[in-house]
Design an enzyme around this catalytic site. Structure first.
Site, PDB file in Angstrom:
ATOM      1  N   LYS A  22      -3.091  11.841 -19.014  1.00  0.00           N
ATOM      2  CA  LYS A  22      -3.798  10.538 -18.862  1.00  0.00           C
ATOM      3  C   LYS A  22      -5.042  11.018 -17.972  1.00  0.00           C
ATOM      4  O   LYS A  22      -6.265  10.703 -18.123  1.00  0.00           O
ATOM      5  CB  LYS A  22      -2.828   9.725 -18.235  1.00  0.00           C
ATOM      6  CG  LYS A  22      -3.827   8.299 -17.716  1.00  0.00           C
ATOM      7  CD  LYS A  22      -2.894   7.381 -16.862  1.00  0.00           C
ATOM      8  CE  LYS A  22      -2.749   7.620 -15.336  1.00  0.00           C
ATOM      9  NZ  LYS A  22      -3.658   7.311 -14.491  1.00  0.00           N
ATOM     10  N   ASN A  23      -4.579  11.506 -16.641  1.00  0.00           N
ATOM     11  CA  ASN A  23      -5.800  11.897 -15.563  1.00  0.00           C
ATOM     12  C   ASN A  23      -6.748  12.860 -16.341  1.00  0.00           C
ATOM     13  O   ASN A  23      -7.648  12.869 -15.410  1.00  0.00           O
ATOM     14  CB  ASN A  23      -5.225  12.151 -14.438  1.00  0.00           C
ATOM     15  CG  ASN A  23      -4.436  11.089 -13.562  1.00  0.00           C
ATOM     16  OD1 ASN A  23      -4.620   9.884 -14.294  1.00  0.00           O
ATOM     17  ND2 ASN A  23      -3.857  11.427 -12.487  1.00  0.00           N
ATOM     18  N   CYS A 117      -5.674  -1.675  -3.556  1.00  0.00           N
ATOM     19  CA  CYS A 117      -4.752  -0.974  -4.568  1.00  0.00           C
ATOM     20  C   CYS A 117      -3.300  -0.992  -3.802  1.00  0.00           C
ATOM     21  O   CYS A 117      -3.329  -0.919  -2.519  1.00  0.00           O
ATOM     22  CB  CYS A 117      -5.258   0.406  -4.736  1.00  0.00           C
ATOM     23  SG  CYS A 117      -4.236   1.283  -5.682  1.00  0.00           S
ATOM     24  N   ARG A 122      -7.790   3.743  -0.823  1.00  0.00           N
ATOM     25  CA  ARG A 122      -8.424   4.106  -1.835  1.00  0.00           C
ATOM     26  C   ARG A 122      -9.848   4.129  -2.082  1.00  0.00           C
ATOM     27  O   ARG A 122     -10.424   3.177  -2.945  1.00  0.00           O
ATOM     28  CB  ARG A 122      -7.780   4.087  -3.349  1.00  0.00           C
ATOM     29  CG  ARG A 122      -6.265   4.644  -3.120  1.00  0.00           C
ATOM     30  CD  ARG A 122      -5.626   4.122  -4.649  1.00  0.00           C
ATOM     31  NE  ARG A 122      -5.904   5.337  -5.267  1.00  0.00           N
ATOM     32  CZ  ARG A 122      -5.299   5.347  -6.651  1.00  0.00           C
ATOM     33  NH1 ARG A 122      -4.407   4.572  -6.707  1.00  0.00           N
ATOM     34  NH2 ARG A 122      -5.480   6.419  -7.272  1.00  0.00           N
ATOM     35  N   ASP A 305       1.749  12.247  -7.112  1.00  0.00           N
ATOM     36  CA  ASP A 305       2.344  11.570  -8.052  1.00  0.00           C
ATOM     37  C   ASP A 305       3.623  11.760  -8.811  1.00  0.00           C
ATOM     38  O   ASP A 305       4.253  11.242  -9.693  1.00  0.00           O
ATOM     39  CB  ASP A 305       1.203  11.581  -9.336  1.00  0.00           C
ATOM     40  CG  ASP A 305       0.186  10.790  -9.400  1.00  0.00           C
ATOM     41  OD1 ASP A 305      -0.036  10.173  -8.341  1.00  0.00           O
ATOM     42  OD2 ASP A 305      -1.052  11.150 -10.155  1.00  0.00           O
ATOM     43  N   ARG A 397       0.665   1.998 -18.373  1.00  0.00           N
ATOM     44  CA  ARG A 397      -0.501   2.513 -18.112  1.00  0.00           C
ATOM     45  C   ARG A 397      -0.515   3.842 -18.206  1.00  0.00           C
ATOM     46  O   ARG A 397      -1.432   4.596 -18.409  1.00  0.00           O
ATOM     47  CB  ARG A 397      -0.964   2.184 -16.712  1.00  0.00           C
ATOM     48  CG  ARG A 397      -1.303   0.604 -16.492  1.00  0.00           C
ATOM     49  CD  ARG A 397      -1.994   0.160 -14.978  1.00  0.00           C
ATOM     50  NE  ARG A 397      -2.857   1.330 -14.870  1.00  0.00           N
ATOM     51  CZ  ARG A 397      -2.997   1.920 -13.317  1.00  0.00           C
ATOM     52  NH1 ARG A 397      -2.371   1.313 -12.474  1.00  0.00           N
ATOM     53  NH2 ARG A 397      -3.787   2.864 -13.221  1.00  0.00           N
TER      54      ARG A 397
HETATM   55  C1  UD1 Z   1      -6.462  10.713  -8.514  1.00  0.00           C
HETATM   56  C2  UD1 Z   1      -5.343  10.442  -9.567  1.00  0.00           C
HETATM   57  C3  UD1 Z   1      -4.120   9.831  -9.101  1.00  0.00           C
HETATM   58  C4  UD1 Z   1      -3.591  10.745  -7.881  1.00  0.00           C
HETATM   59  C5  UD1 Z   1      -4.692  10.848  -6.980  1.00  0.00           C
HETATM   60  C6  UD1 Z   1      -4.203  12.117  -5.929  1.00  0.00           C
HETATM   61  C7  UD1 Z   1      -6.853  10.030 -11.731  1.00  0.00           C
HETATM   62  C8  UD1 Z   1      -7.336   8.737 -12.593  1.00  0.00           C
HETATM   63  N1  UD1 Z   1      -5.974   9.433 -10.678  1.00  0.00           N
HETATM   64  O1  UD1 Z   1      -6.576   9.400  -8.019  1.00  0.00           O
HETATM   65  O2  UD1 Z   1      -3.231   9.820 -10.119  1.00  0.00           O
HETATM   66  O3  UD1 Z   1      -2.282  10.140  -7.379  1.00  0.00           O
HETATM   67  O4  UD1 Z   1      -5.729  11.579  -7.592  1.00  0.00           O
HETATM   68  O5  UD1 Z   1      -3.547  13.319  -6.474  1.00  0.00           O
HETATM   69  O6  UD1 Z   1      -7.098  11.091 -11.588  1.00  0.00           O
HETATM   70  N2  UD1 Z   1     -10.595   8.906  -0.705  1.00  0.00           N
HETATM   71  C9  UD1 Z   1     -11.626   8.627   0.370  1.00  0.00           C
HETATM   72  N3  UD1 Z   1     -12.749   8.503  -0.065  1.00  0.00           N
HETATM   73  C10 UD1 Z   1     -13.238   8.564  -1.563  1.00  0.00           C
HETATM   74  C11 UD1 Z   1     -12.086   8.812  -2.262  1.00  0.00           C
HETATM   75  C12 UD1 Z   1     -10.924   9.228  -1.940  1.00  0.00           C
HETATM   76  O7  UD1 Z   1     -11.281   8.514   1.616  1.00  0.00           O
HETATM   77  O8  UD1 Z   1     -14.293   8.327  -1.488  1.00  0.00           O
HETATM   78  C13 UD1 Z   1      -9.222   9.364   0.017  1.00  0.00           C
HETATM   79  C14 UD1 Z   1      -8.244   8.305  -0.744  1.00  0.00           C
HETATM   80  O9  UD1 Z   1      -8.169   7.168  -0.102  1.00  0.00           O
HETATM   81  C15 UD1 Z   1      -6.982   9.156  -0.604  1.00  0.00           C
HETATM   82  C16 UD1 Z   1      -7.352  10.382  -0.832  1.00  0.00           C
HETATM   83  O10 UD1 Z   1      -8.838  10.597  -0.543  1.00  0.00           O
HETATM   84  O11 UD1 Z   1      -6.140   9.112   0.540  1.00  0.00           O
HETATM   85  C17 UD1 Z   1      -7.122  11.224  -2.340  1.00  0.00           C
HETATM   86  O12 UD1 Z   1      -7.720  10.133  -3.164  1.00  0.00           O
HETATM   87  P1  UD1 Z   1      -8.201  10.649  -4.548  1.00  0.00           P
HETATM   88  O13 UD1 Z   1      -7.846  12.211  -4.969  1.00  0.00           O
HETATM   89  O14 UD1 Z   1      -9.643  10.183  -4.605  1.00  0.00           O
HETATM   90  O15 UD1 Z   1      -7.395   9.735  -5.687  1.00  0.00           O
HETATM   91  P2  UD1 Z   1      -7.823   9.330  -7.108  1.00  0.00           P
HETATM   92  O16 UD1 Z   1      -9.033  10.274  -7.730  1.00  0.00           O
HETATM   93  O17 UD1 Z   1      -8.387   7.888  -7.048  1.00  0.00           O
END
Ligand code: UD1
Length: 418
Positions: A22-23, A117, A122, A305, A397
């Site tokens: 999925k990801n 969320c 996030r 995850d 999902r």
């Molecule tokens: C992706 C995965 C999700 C997984 C996560 C961590 C997809 C579609 N989803 O989510 O399944 O659980 O990686 O492996 O691939 N953060 C910030 N600022 C930002 C972006 C992120 O502070 O602009 C922080 C988030 O709050 C979190 C951390 O970074 O604490 C990691 O999040 P992130 O890797 O961005 O998760 P996703 O990409 O949303």
């Protein structure tokens, strides 16, 4: 709304095929927006998040054809709206992934902010700041990100936190930018590598994906092409835990074991025997699993995850297990539900400390997010009696045909309307 009913106590034994990830599919479908020719994406899992992405592209005017073997053909030549509405973004946060490609190719995008969320804050500040550093003019108004630019300009980005979709969004934006972009502190997840390979198949020049430094040399355009998505390592890990928790045997086909090293190490520590071949993994668990300590962190460390699934394993394992969650600040909702099934788990900040019990007892429980729902299914497989899980739209999902696959392994599980 449907519920899942699980009659616990069966030892699982059987073989299943692992679906496409999925990801990886989500960013790849978003990246098709960059291509001038038609693109075919194969090994796409049948999931609600994929349907949402198809809808998202469709409402932009992109033509998307889904065939029954789950390959998706995308042709962006008909695109007429550079817009991701709140109605779709609120159901799937990963919709933010269209921001980079739209801006990179068309110089314009209006994308709803994802909003709150269940598993934490996030934010998307890193996505937005990175695009600004590449020359985009971005304002946030009425819950929408409004972005505009002339051609983006390659630059040196040093991400303050490792973010998977953030890395992917910036990588996609950089592909058609002028000059070179360097992304430091990039996420190294296999899904980031798969996206880079996909982009390169279409004519991009992305080097270093899978390491903390990704170097992208901008090109003038991307053409069409054909691509097979990599196997889903989280689905694979979840079924391996299903085998371990039921003291059974599970063989996975079409899997990439090299992406599961941290998870396989923990399963071995829990007492499982693993036969690992090039594209198969067979797990056998004789006797009660042993509790393990886990700390989640970005790849290649233990994935957040898979945290909830191991919380279920620890709940019935021998001894004390400590799970430390370092990626998301509020990812223990499943623990509260497992406590209602008799699990002895206490929460202390970002730690869940369990004393394994011999057996759980069935209870009505509620799925709160995707991986939490998977962990409740696992707990239901070993609980005495019939567990009823509500709000299972979360599980649809991210897990393709979960009842069918678990049936194939011998579980007693069925979906029923409320
Ligand atoms: C992706 C995965 C999700 C997984 C996560 C961590 C997809 C579609 N989803 O989510 O399944 O659980 O990686 O492996 O691939 N953060 C910030 N600022 C930002 C972006 C992120 O502070 O602009 C922080 C988030 O709050 C979190 C951390 O970074 O604490 C990691 O999040 P992130 O890797 O961005 O998760 P996703 O990409 O949303």
């Amino acid at each position: 709304m449907d519920k899942l009913h699980i009659e616990g106590g069966n030892r699982l034994d059987g073989d299943i095929r692992i679906s496409g990830a999925k990801n990886a599919t989500l960013p790849i479908l978003a990246a098709t927006l960059l291509a001038e020719g038609p693109v075919t994406v194969r090994n796409v899992p049948h999931l609600d998040d994929i349907t949402t992405t198809v809808e998202l592209l469709g409402q932009m005017g992109v033509s998307v054809t889904v065939d029954e073997k789950l390959s998706i053909e995308v042709d962006t030549s008909t695109i007429d709206k550079l817009y991701a509405p709140y109605e779709l973004v609120k159901t799937m946060r990963a919709s933010i992934l269209v921001l980079g490609p739209l801006l990179g190719r068309f110089g314009e995008a209006v994308v709803s902010l994802p909003g709150g969320c269940a598993i934490g804050l996030r934010p998307v500040n890193i996505h937005v700041d990175g695009l600004r550093a590449m020359g985009a003019d971005i304002t946030v108004e009425n819950g929408y990100i409004n972005a505009k630019c002339e051609r983006l300009q390659g630059t040196h980005l040093n991400l303050e936190t490792v973010t998977v979709t953030g890395t992917e969004n910036l990588m996609m934006a950089a592909v058609l930018a002028k000059g070179q972009t360097i992304i430091d502190n990039a996420a190294c997840e296999p899904e980031v590598v798969d996206l880079a390979r996909f982009l390169n198949t279409l004519g991009a020049d992305v080097q270093g994906a899978g390491t903390p430094r990704i170097i992208i040399d901008g090109v003038d355009k991307l053409s069409g092409g054909c691509y097979d998505v990599l196997p889903d390592r989280i689905e694979a890990g979840t079924y391996l835990v299903a085998g371990a928790i039921t003291q059974g045997r599970v063989k996975l086909r079409d899997v990439d074991p090299s992406h599961l090293t941290a998870v396989l190490d923990k399963l071995r520590e829990a007492g499982a025997t693993l036969d690992v071949q090039e594209s198969t993994i067979e797990l056998t668990m004789n006797g009660r699993p042993k509790a393990v300590d886990i700390t989640t962190a970005p790849y290649p460390a233990f994935p957040t995850d898979m945290q909830a699934q191991f919380a279920a394993l620890n709940a019935v394992a021998e001894g004390r297990g400590v799970i430390t969650e370092t990626v998301f600040e509020n990812r223990f909702m499943h623990v509260l539900e497992m406590q209602r099934m008799g699990a002895q788990i206490t929460l202390d900040g970002n730690m869940a400390i369990s004393e394994g019990v011999e057996r759980l007892t069935a209870a009505p429980v509620m799925a709160t997010d995707l991986r939490a729902s998977a962990s409740l299914v696992l707990a239901g497989l070993v609980a005495e009696g019939k567990t009823e899980i509500s709000r299972i739209y979360h599980i649809d999902r991210g897990y393709e045909c979960i009842e069918e696959k678990l049936h194939q392994l011998g579980a007693r599980i069925k979906r029923a309307p409320d």
